[in-house]
Design an enzyme around this catalytic site. Sequence first.
Site, PDB file in Angstrom:
ATOM      1  N   ARG A   1       2.539  20.978 -10.401  1.00  0.00           N
ATOM      2  CA  ARG A   1       3.818  21.499 -10.876  1.00  0.00           C
ATOM      3  C   ARG A   1       3.597  22.393 -12.100  1.00  0.00           C
ATOM      4  O   ARG A   1       2.501  22.480 -12.621  1.00  0.00           O
ATOM      5  CB  ARG A   1       4.782  20.354 -11.204  1.00  0.00           C
TER       6      ARG A   1
ATOM      7  N   ALA B   1       5.177  26.347 -13.472  1.00  0.00           N
ATOM      8  CA  ALA B   1       5.167  27.660 -12.818  1.00  0.00           C
ATOM      9  C   ALA B   1       3.764  28.281 -12.698  1.00  0.00           C
ATOM     10  O   ALA B   1       3.337  28.649 -11.599  1.00  0.00           O
ATOM     11  CB  ALA B   1       6.123  28.589 -13.553  1.00  0.00           C
TER      12      ALA B   1
ATOM     13  N   ARG C   1       7.745  26.588  -3.049  1.00  0.00           N
ATOM     14  CA  ARG C   1       8.783  26.320  -4.071  1.00  0.00           C
ATOM     15  C   ARG C   1       9.466  27.647  -4.385  1.00  0.00           C
ATOM     16  O   ARG C   1       8.773  28.646  -4.633  1.00  0.00           O
ATOM     17  CB  ARG C   1       8.195  25.707  -5.351  1.00  0.00           C
TER      18      ARG C   1
ATOM     19  N   GLN D   1       9.262  14.704 -16.661  1.00  0.00           N
ATOM     20  CA  GLN D   1       8.062  15.453 -17.069  1.00  0.00           C
ATOM     21  C   GLN D   1       7.825  15.350 -18.575  1.00  0.00           C
ATOM     22  O   GLN D   1       6.687  15.411 -19.028  1.00  0.00           O
ATOM     23  CB  GLN D   1       8.199  16.942 -16.681  1.00  0.00           C
TER      24      GLN D   1
ATOM     25  N   ASP E   1      10.578  29.462 -15.577  1.00  0.00           N
ATOM     26  CA  ASP E   1      10.100  29.614 -14.198  1.00  0.00           C
ATOM     27  C   ASP E   1      10.353  31.015 -13.674  1.00  0.00           C
ATOM     28  O   ASP E   1       9.708  31.463 -12.737  1.00  0.00           O
ATOM     29  CB  ASP E   1      10.764  28.575 -13.284  1.00  0.00           C
TER      30      ASP E   1
ATOM     31  N   ASN F   1      14.842  27.732 -15.925  1.00  0.00           N
ATOM     32  CA  ASN F   1      13.871  26.722 -16.358  1.00  0.00           C
ATOM     33  C   ASN F   1      14.412  25.348 -15.962  1.00  0.00           C
ATOM     34  O   ASN F   1      15.506  25.221 -15.395  1.00  0.00           O
ATOM     35  CB  ASN F   1      13.619  26.825 -17.863  1.00  0.00           C
TER      36      ASN F   1
HETATM   37  O1  MRU Z   1       9.694  21.238 -11.686  1.00  0.00           O
HETATM   38  P1  MRU Z   1       8.578  21.555 -12.641  1.00  0.00           P
HETATM   39  O2  MRU Z   1       8.014  20.377 -13.328  1.00  0.00           O
HETATM   40  O3  MRU Z   1       7.529  22.434 -11.978  1.00  0.00           O
HETATM   41  O4  MRU Z   1       9.297  22.455 -13.747  1.00  0.00           O
HETATM   42  C1  MRU Z   1       8.505  23.012 -14.767  1.00  0.00           C
HETATM   43  C2  MRU Z   1       9.269  23.779 -15.776  1.00  0.00           C
HETATM   44  O5  MRU Z   1      10.469  23.925 -15.700  1.00  0.00           O
HETATM   45  C3  MRU Z   1       8.456  24.451 -16.843  1.00  0.00           C
HETATM   46  O6  MRU Z   1       9.212  24.608 -18.001  1.00  0.00           O
HETATM   47  C4  MRU Z   1       8.007  25.840 -16.361  1.00  0.00           C
HETATM   48  O7  MRU Z   1       7.498  25.788 -15.074  1.00  0.00           O
HETATM   49  C5  MRU Z   1       7.000  26.429 -17.269  1.00  0.00           C
HETATM   50  S1  MRU Z   1       5.443  25.585 -17.214  1.00  0.00           S
HETATM   51  C6  MRU Z   1       4.399  26.438 -18.245  1.00  0.00           C
END
Ligand code: MRU
Length: 344
Positions: free
Chosen positions: A49, A51, A86, A187, A228, A238
Site C-alpha cells: 500500500r 501510492a 487500485r 495505517q 494519492d 488522500n
Molecule cells: O490506502 P493506502 O494505505 O494505500 O493509503 C495511503 C495514503 O493515503 C497515503 O497518504 C498516500 O498513498 C501517500 S503514501 C507516501
Amino acid sequence: MQTLSTTSLQVRDNQLWILDQQALPQKKIWCPTPDVAELVGHIKALRVRGAPLIGLSASLLLALLAENGLSKTELAEALEVLRASRPTAVNLMNNLDRMKQALAQENFVTALTFEALRLVEEDKALCDNIATAGAKLITPGSRLLTHCNTGGLATAGVGTALGVISRGWQEGNVANVWVDETRPLLQGGRLTAWELGELGVPYRLICDSMAASLMAQKQVDAIWVGADRIAANGDVANKIGTYSLAVLANYHGIPFYVAAPHTTLDPACPDGSAIPIEQRAASEVTGVAGSFGDVQWAPEDAQVYNPAFDVTPAALISGWVLDTGVVTPAQVEAGIFQPSRPTA
Ligand code: MRU
C-alpha cells in the site's frame, strides 16, 4: 535482476517479496509475489500500500516476469491488469506508462529491468528532496499531526510527509508527533506508530476524532499528510479523513501541508471531482481484521459507506511540498499544475 531491498520491498532469487503491511507491527511476514494475480491480491488487501510503493511493486514485478520469459503480449496484458488494481493513486498509472514505453522497445527485457530499477532509485531521491524542502517549513519545538502512513513503508525511500517529519526531528525541530490512528484500516495506529518508534521520534497515538480538540487546545502547530493524486487545480485525494483535518486546520488557523513526489501530479485531471475514489468492503467498517484476529461489532445486516479516500480542496492547503520544492497557493492558482499548453 540484482538483489534489492527497501523497507517493504525486496528482490531476491529473481523474485519479488513484499512485507505484509496488514500483519505489521505484530508480525513481520515477507510474502513471495511470483505473478500478477498474487500482487493484485496483495494490493487489494493493502499488504502492499501507499501510492509510490504500489507503482514500484507493479513495475518490479513486470520486469521480473519479463526476465522469467513472459512474451511481449503477455506482459502488455499483465501491465493493464496491474494498472486496474487500485484506482485512486496515480503513481501506479504514471509508473506503468513508463514501463509501457520500455516494453515497446526491441530489447524489452533489458529495458523493463532498467526502467523498474530506475523508478526505485528515483523514488529514493524524490523522497529525499521532499524531506529537504519540507523540513525547512518546520519551526523549532513543533507539534505536528499526521494521518495514515507516508513513511519508508509506503515508498522506496524515507517517505513523503513522514520523511519530512523525521527530517525535521533529526534537525531538532520536532517536539512531538500526533498520529491519527486512521480508521478503518489503522495505517496510523499500526504503521506510522511503528515507523516513528523505530526511528526514535516522539509520538502520541490518537483516535481520529481527537484531532479537533487538540487543535482547539493549541496543541498542533502544523499538519502534514501525503497524497494519492493531485489534480491540475491543486485539489488532493488522500486517505479518508484528510479533508476533515484540512477543514479543522483552516478553522483553527493551522498550516496544512501536502507532501508528495511529482509522480503524484495528474495534470489531465482538472479537479478533485474527477478523481476516482475507491470504495471498499463493508467488513472494514463493521469491525476490524488483522493479525490480532477478526472482530465484528456492527449488526450482521449493517449498511456501510466506505470510501478509501477523500478530496481536500486546494483552497484549504497551505503548501504542496514536492521533490521540486514548495509550491504556494498563489502558484497553484496561477496554474503551475495545469497541463503545459503549446505556445502559439
Ligand atoms: O490506502 P493506502 O494505505 O494505500 O493509503 C495511503 C495514503 O493515503 C497515503 O497518504 C498516500 O498513498 C501517500 S503514501 C507516501
